[in-house]
Design an enzyme around this catalytic site. Structure first.
Site, PDB file in Angstrom:
ATOM      1  N   HIS A  26       0.810  -1.132   0.019  1.00  9.99           N
ATOM      2  CA  HIS A  26       0.022  -0.111  -0.001  1.00  9.99           C
ATOM      3  C   HIS A  26       0.956   1.198   0.123  1.00  9.99           C
ATOM      4  O   HIS A  26       1.650   1.486   0.982  1.00  9.99           O
ATOM      5  CB  HIS A  26      -0.872   0.011   1.398  1.00  9.99           C
ATOM      6  CG  HIS A  26      -1.825   1.117   1.304  1.00  9.99           C
ATOM      7  ND1 HIS A  26      -1.610   2.019   2.451  1.00  9.99           N
ATOM      8  CD2 HIS A  26      -2.919   1.360   0.527  1.00  9.99           C
ATOM      9  CE1 HIS A  26      -2.847   2.956   2.134  1.00  9.99           C
ATOM     10  NE2 HIS A  26      -3.464   2.504   1.154  1.00  9.99           N
ATOM     11  N   ASP A  55      -1.726   5.835  -5.670  1.00  9.83           N
ATOM     12  CA  ASP A  55      -2.847   6.877  -6.030  1.00  9.83           C
ATOM     13  C   ASP A  55      -2.293   7.887  -6.979  1.00  9.83           C
ATOM     14  O   ASP A  55      -1.015   8.222  -7.231  1.00  9.83           O
ATOM     15  CB  ASP A  55      -3.123   7.591  -4.862  1.00  9.83           C
ATOM     16  CG  ASP A  55      -3.213   6.566  -3.592  1.00  9.83           C
ATOM     17  OD1 ASP A  55      -4.282   6.261  -3.055  1.00  9.83           O
ATOM     18  OD2 ASP A  55      -2.322   6.660  -2.768  1.00  9.83           O
ATOM     19  N   HIS A  68      -1.075  10.600  -2.999  1.00 12.53           N
ATOM     20  CA  HIS A  68      -2.408  10.336  -2.426  1.00 12.53           C
ATOM     21  C   HIS A  68      -3.038  11.612  -2.127  1.00 12.53           C
ATOM     22  O   HIS A  68      -4.381  11.566  -2.647  1.00 12.53           O
ATOM     23  CB  HIS A  68      -2.040   9.471  -0.916  1.00 12.53           C
ATOM     24  CG  HIS A  68      -3.374   9.249  -0.290  1.00 12.53           C
ATOM     25  ND1 HIS A  68      -4.084  10.229   0.644  1.00 12.53           N
ATOM     26  CD2 HIS A  68      -4.259   8.194  -0.235  1.00 12.53           C
ATOM     27  CE1 HIS A  68      -5.187   9.627   0.961  1.00 12.53           C
ATOM     28  NE2 HIS A  68      -5.485   8.543   0.450  1.00 12.53           N
TER      29      HIS A  68
END
Length: 261
Positions: A26, A55, A68
């Site tokens: 992640h 992201d 992000h």
């Protein structure tokens, strides 16, 4: 007698051509800091991760960056909204005082064997992302998701079946309701459901949800799981993937079960 659990699905897309459970780093493995940087992703790849989560946002001049937040303020020495800043300015800031914000196209080139789970954070980032994927011919290596259902649907319309996508928020809600044998709209086209363990006080990733998703041919990937006991419990439920900030911990848990591949 309890009915046997449906077999874990293998969606018909190259992104999923790997034994489950899938291990996702992640933001590259955000626990040590410097999230969504080249160094973070390199560390995950060196540990053996094949699946990386990131992201994307677009700068004011349409450059696609792996980042992000909508603004630079939390993790960099700069400030301001990425969408309102040119790439020439964004490229000068440093994440945690060290590494620059990377262009997603550069990450695709740097890690040619990695598969990328991409959260598209804004409408303005979608067209630049599809352009990057087309130029790199990287459709096989990407699964796209977003909280906004319409953004995911638009991506499917523009890219067609060459792009793997996950359910948006409404689709996950519909799947949760269906798992309770209540009416709910799941929609079509998605190949997986990417969900938290709970949303507010409501459980999402439980046995009924996983079973129903599998019956519909959907994999279930759960985010963001950093506790080893929670990882083990989810794997016992039959989830197909876990996203974690603590990439060493997840690797250890999977290795214990003979599932680190």
């Amino acid at each position: 007698m309890t009915a046997p659990a449906p077999r874990a699905p293998r969606p018909d897309h190259p992104f999923f051509d790997h034994p489950v459970p899938l291990a996702f780093a992640h933001r590259g493995g955000a626990a040590p800091g410097a999230e969504n940087t080249h160094g973070a992703f390199a560390r995950a790849v060196e540990l053996g991760y094949r699946y990386l989560e990131t992201d994307v946002h677009a700068t004011a001049d349409g450059k696609l960056v792996a980042f992000h937040d909508a603004t630079l303020d939390r993790v960099t020495d700069g400030s301001g909204a990425i969408a309102s800043l040119p790439w020439a300015q964004v490229r000068r800031v440093r994440v945690g005082g060290g590494e620059p914000v990377p262009l997603f196209a550069d990450l695709l080139r740097a890690f040619p064997r990695a598969r990328w789970n991409i959260d598209v954070k804004a409408d303005a980032a979608l067209a630049p992302l599809l352009d990057v994927l087309d130029r790199a011919d990287a459709w096989d290596r990407v699964c796209l998701g977003a909280f906004d259902e319409s953004r995911v649907a638009r991506a499917r319309r523009l890219a067609g079946p060459r792009l793997a996508t996950s359910l948006g928020t409404r689709g996950v809600l519909g799947l949760r309701l269906r798992s309770y044998r209540l009416p709910g709209a799941v929609g079509r086209g998605a190949l997986c459901a990417q969900v938290p363990v709970r949303h507010g006080g409501i459980p999402v990733a439980d046995r009924a949800f996983v079973r129903h998703a599998h019956r519909r041919g959907l994999q279930v990937h759960v985010w963001t799981v950093n506790d080893p006991e929670r990882m083990r419990a989810l794997l016992d439920l039959g989830v197909d993937g876990i996203m974690t900030d603590h990439i060493e911990t997840l690797r250890t848990v999977l290795a214990e079960r003979g599932a680190w591949i």
